[in-house]
Design a protein around this motif. Structure first.
Motif, PDB file in Angstrom:
ATOM      1  N   GLU A 171     -56.138 -17.356 -11.713  1.00  0.00           N
ATOM      2  CA  GLU A 171     -55.072 -16.629 -12.413  1.00  0.00           C
ATOM      3  C   GLU A 171     -53.957 -16.183 -11.462  1.00  0.00           C
ATOM      4  O   GLU A 171     -52.848 -15.875 -11.899  1.00  0.00           O
ATOM      5  CB  GLU A 171     -55.643 -15.372 -13.102  1.00  0.00           C
ATOM      6  N   TYR A 172     -54.269 -16.090 -10.191  1.00  0.00           N
ATOM      7  CA  TYR A 172     -53.274 -15.602  -9.216  1.00  0.00           C
ATOM      8  C   TYR A 172     -52.061 -16.539  -9.186  1.00  0.00           C
ATOM      9  O   TYR A 172     -52.212 -17.763  -9.078  1.00  0.00           O
ATOM     10  CB  TYR A 172     -53.942 -15.513  -7.840  1.00  0.00           C
ATOM     11  N   SER A 213     -52.842 -10.423 -10.591  1.00  0.00           N
ATOM     12  CA  SER A 213     -52.463 -11.838 -10.695  1.00  0.00           C
ATOM     13  C   SER A 213     -51.087 -12.072 -10.089  1.00  0.00           C
ATOM     14  O   SER A 213     -50.690 -13.201  -9.845  1.00  0.00           O
ATOM     15  CB  SER A 213     -52.424 -12.285 -12.163  1.00  0.00           C
TER      16      SER A 213
END
Ligand code: SF4
Ligand code: FES
Length: 232
Positions: free
Chosen positions: A164-165, A197
């Motif tokens: 998700e980062y 994120s």
């Protein structure tokens, strides 16, 4: 000199799993690694797949791993490696392999698009151009050098652990607009990045900065985003 290339090969349509293939190439110490790959493809094996275009560190398409270092094949010479003419060539880590050294960069560009990589302004269009103060331009100048090669994102350990980062390249592009005085979406851009994120996902490990072929201080730019968030 004679160089030995051990190259990662994988064609998902034919191979059950990846393997390495060896090629021998006659090369000068001043030849680029990309020159050697071209020679292999043009003279020995037309099935070898990799991306390249400009051959001069501009288009960002030939990022790969050379002897475990993430770099552009067109920016590295045979003499840059002290491995006695032996090279192991592998695709960028993190991304799905489409074929051999070609990886699927769609997830990378999806995150890039998520930061709205364009100028947003409430001002009506000027007659000619939107002028910027030269001093302010200096702040964002490093980010303008980014060629979207994805090396930083592939190298980032956080990116590898957390899908998700957003990753360093997308954050760098966000920085470029956050610090552009002509952009009026700054508050929204900062709010979007005020989470794990976004900017806080960066743990300043600096691998992005170390691998960037354009010498961009990526980690420092992300830190500047964090500072701007704290000042909201
Ligand atoms: S910041 Fe550097 S390593 Fe990352 S995509 Fe841009 S040019 Fe490539
Ligand atoms: S081929 Fe364009 S950056 Fe290497």
């Amino acid at each position: 000199m004679q160089c030995r290339f051990l190259i990662y090969r994988f064609d998902p349509e034919k191979d059950a799993k990846p393997h390495y293939q060896t090629y021998t190439v006659e090369a000068e110490p001043t030849d680029k690694i990309l020159d050697c790959l071209n020679r292999i493809r043009w003279e020995q094996d037309a099935t070898l797949a990799y991306r390249a275009s400009c051959a001069h560190g501009i288009c960002g398409s030939d990022a790969m791993q050379i002897n475990s270092h993430i770099c552009l094949a067109c920016q590295k010479l045979v003499r840059d490696f002290t491995t006695g003419g032996n090279f192991v060539i592998e695709p960028l880590p993190l991304f799905r392999v489409i074929k051999d050294l070609v990886v699927d960069l769609e997830p990378f560009f999806e995150k890039y698009r998520a930061v709205r990589p364009y100028l947003i302004t409430d001002e009506p269009p000027p007659d000619k151009e939107r002028l910027q103060d030269p001093e302010e331009q200096k702040t964002i100048e490093p980010a303008l050098r980014c060629i979207l090669c994805a090396s930083c994102t592939a190298a980032c350990p956080i990116n590898r652990a957390d899908p998700e980062y957003l990753g360093p390249a997308a954050l760098l592009r966000a920085f470029r607009y956050i610090y552009d005085s002509r952009d009026s979406a700054r508050p929204g851009r900062l709010a979007d990045l005020d989470n794990e994120s976004g900017a806080w996902g960066c743990k300043t490990m600096r691998w992005c900065t170390e691998v960037c072929p354009k010498g961009i201080p990526v980690t420092r730019c992300i830190t500047q985003i964090k500072q701007a968030i704290k000042q909201i």
